[in-house]
Design an enzyme around this catalytic site. Structure first.
Site: not given
Ligand SMILES: [Zn+2]
Length: 419
Positions: A93, A188
């Site tokens: 992401d 994340e």
């Molecule tokens: Zn990162």
């Protein structure tokens, strides 16, 4: 194969790493903190599927994507020796802070050290006057944005670097190595990349996230972190008749903030200095809500900071009456140092690998957290290595192609040094 030929092969294959990165950068994978699903946005699966098909195409084994969008794969050992199983992890992401839609990477070849016009129409300029580190890359080739999106080198550069390294090993089976595991995680950037990571299934002895910034970065210390949610219950009465009646929750909030050490705010701290950050406040006379994050690398100081917050609240409750101030403190993550130190050889190997390929290691404490920190406490010690990128999460993000190539070489060298 002659050594010179291996070197030449490395150069050829690794020189493609930026092409892979650019392909990934064009796929929008922005995560969304407002969603409680995993992945938080379905579009992250577009890149996950792409990665799965590439890993399958290379002949990796046990290639899987689970229902939460976690991709894992395995390159089996080709050696009779007992070699530890090493993992490499990156996230799919990009940050919610800035648009990752229609990313149009631009290549600046042989950078001349001058201003880079990212977008002529909008007059967006990446200048060494603002970002002096740019001058370190004079003569190198930079990938930049077109000024309207982030680039997503955080962390698609990490994804591309890991895959390029394993592709190299697949194509050069004569290079001896142990079992290599790779994983690519969603979400994340919204702090959930480790949440549903199946450490047992992954099956590595230790791992590295390839998610750091500039070339040379090597990190195995991060903050201990907590979040404090505070609700202040005031008493609203007509201001004309408020004498000895009104309790203004906003005033109490201001008093609370003033009781915390002024010098321990992010804007006054660096390196190993911790802080309290009031990052959200909403209030009226009747009710005020405050959210703080508390950070310190040192566990003892971290605990003291949490304790001081409790003492401040206790004082205010004594002053204004029981339950005027409600406090909830929750730990977010701990410093991975404690889990890495017993296996410090994994950091030393990364350092040696960098030196061996001509990269000067830059060890510094992370002033934040990483998925690796969480994974380390889940039983998988995971320090963090550079991707090569700069100015993450915004339109001035850029990455030198040569730094990406070095990251691939570092991964390969870690594998070589571990056998
Ligand atoms: Zn990162």
């Amino acid at each position: 194969m002659a050594k010179s030929q291996i070197t030449k092969n490395i150069k050829n294959m690794i020189s493609e790493v930026h092409k892979r990165f650019i392909r990934y950068a064009k796929i929008d994978t922005q995560s969304n903190p407002e969603s409680s699903d995993c992945p938080s946005t379905k579009k992250q699966l577009d890149l996950a599927k792409q990665v799965v098909s590439e890993l399958n195409g290379m002949g990796l084994e046990d290639v899987s994507m689970d229902e939460n969008g976690y991709v894992m794969a395995s390159l089996p050992s080709n050696s009779d020796k007992e070699i530890p199983t090493i993992g490499f992890i990156a996230h799919l992401d990009t940050a919610p802070d800035f648009s990752g839609k229609s990313v149009k990477p631009q290549i600046v070849e042989n950078y001349d050290g001058k201003d880079i016009v990212l977008n002529e129409e909008l007059n967006i300029i990446l200048s060494p006057d603002d970002f002096s580190e740019l001058l370190k890359y004079k003569g190198q080739d930079l990938i930049t944005t077109n000024g309207t999106t982030l680039l997503g080198a955080d962390d698609k550069a990490g994804v591309a670097e890991i895959i390029t390294a394993v592709e190299y090993l697949c194509n050069n089976p004569e290079i001896e190595h142990g079992t290599i595991k790779v994983a690519f995680t969603p979400d994340e950037e919204i702090g959930r990349g480790a949440n549903l990571f199946d450490v047992d299934k992954f099956g590595a002895d230790f791992a590295y996230t390839i998610d750091g910034g500039e070339i040379g970065e090597l990190e195995y210390e991060n903050f201990n972190a907590s979040i404090a949610k505070i609700k202040i219950n005031g008493r609203n009465v007509h201001p004309g008749t408020a004498k000895n009646q009104m309790i203004n929750s906003i005033t109490i909030a201001m008093e609370l903030q003033a009781m915390l050490p002024v010098n321990e705010r992010p804007e006054y701290t660096e390196n190993y200095e911790g802080f309290y950050l009031l990052f959200d406040i909403k209030g009226s006379v009747e009710t005020t809500e405050m959210t703080y994050i508390i950070r310190d690398h040192d566990l003892k100081k971290y605990k003291q900071k949490n304790k001081l917050m409790k003492r401040v609240v206790k004082f205010l409750n004594k002053k204004y009456g029981k339950n005027t101030v409600e406090l909830k403190i929750e730990n977010q993550y701990y410093n991975m140092k404690e889990k890495i130190e017993p296996v410090i050889h994994i950091v030393e190997t990364a350092e040696k690998a960098m030196l061996a390929v001509g990269v000067e290691p830059v060890k510094k404490p992370i002033r934040g957290g990483t998925d690796g920190a969480r994974l380390s406490f889940m039983g998988l010690p995971t320090p963090n290595i550079f991707t090569g990128g700069h100015n993450f999460h915004g339109k001035f993000e850029y990455i030198p192609i040569q730094s990406m190539q070095k990251a691939v070489e570092v991964i390969l060298k870690i594998i070589e040094l571990s056998r």
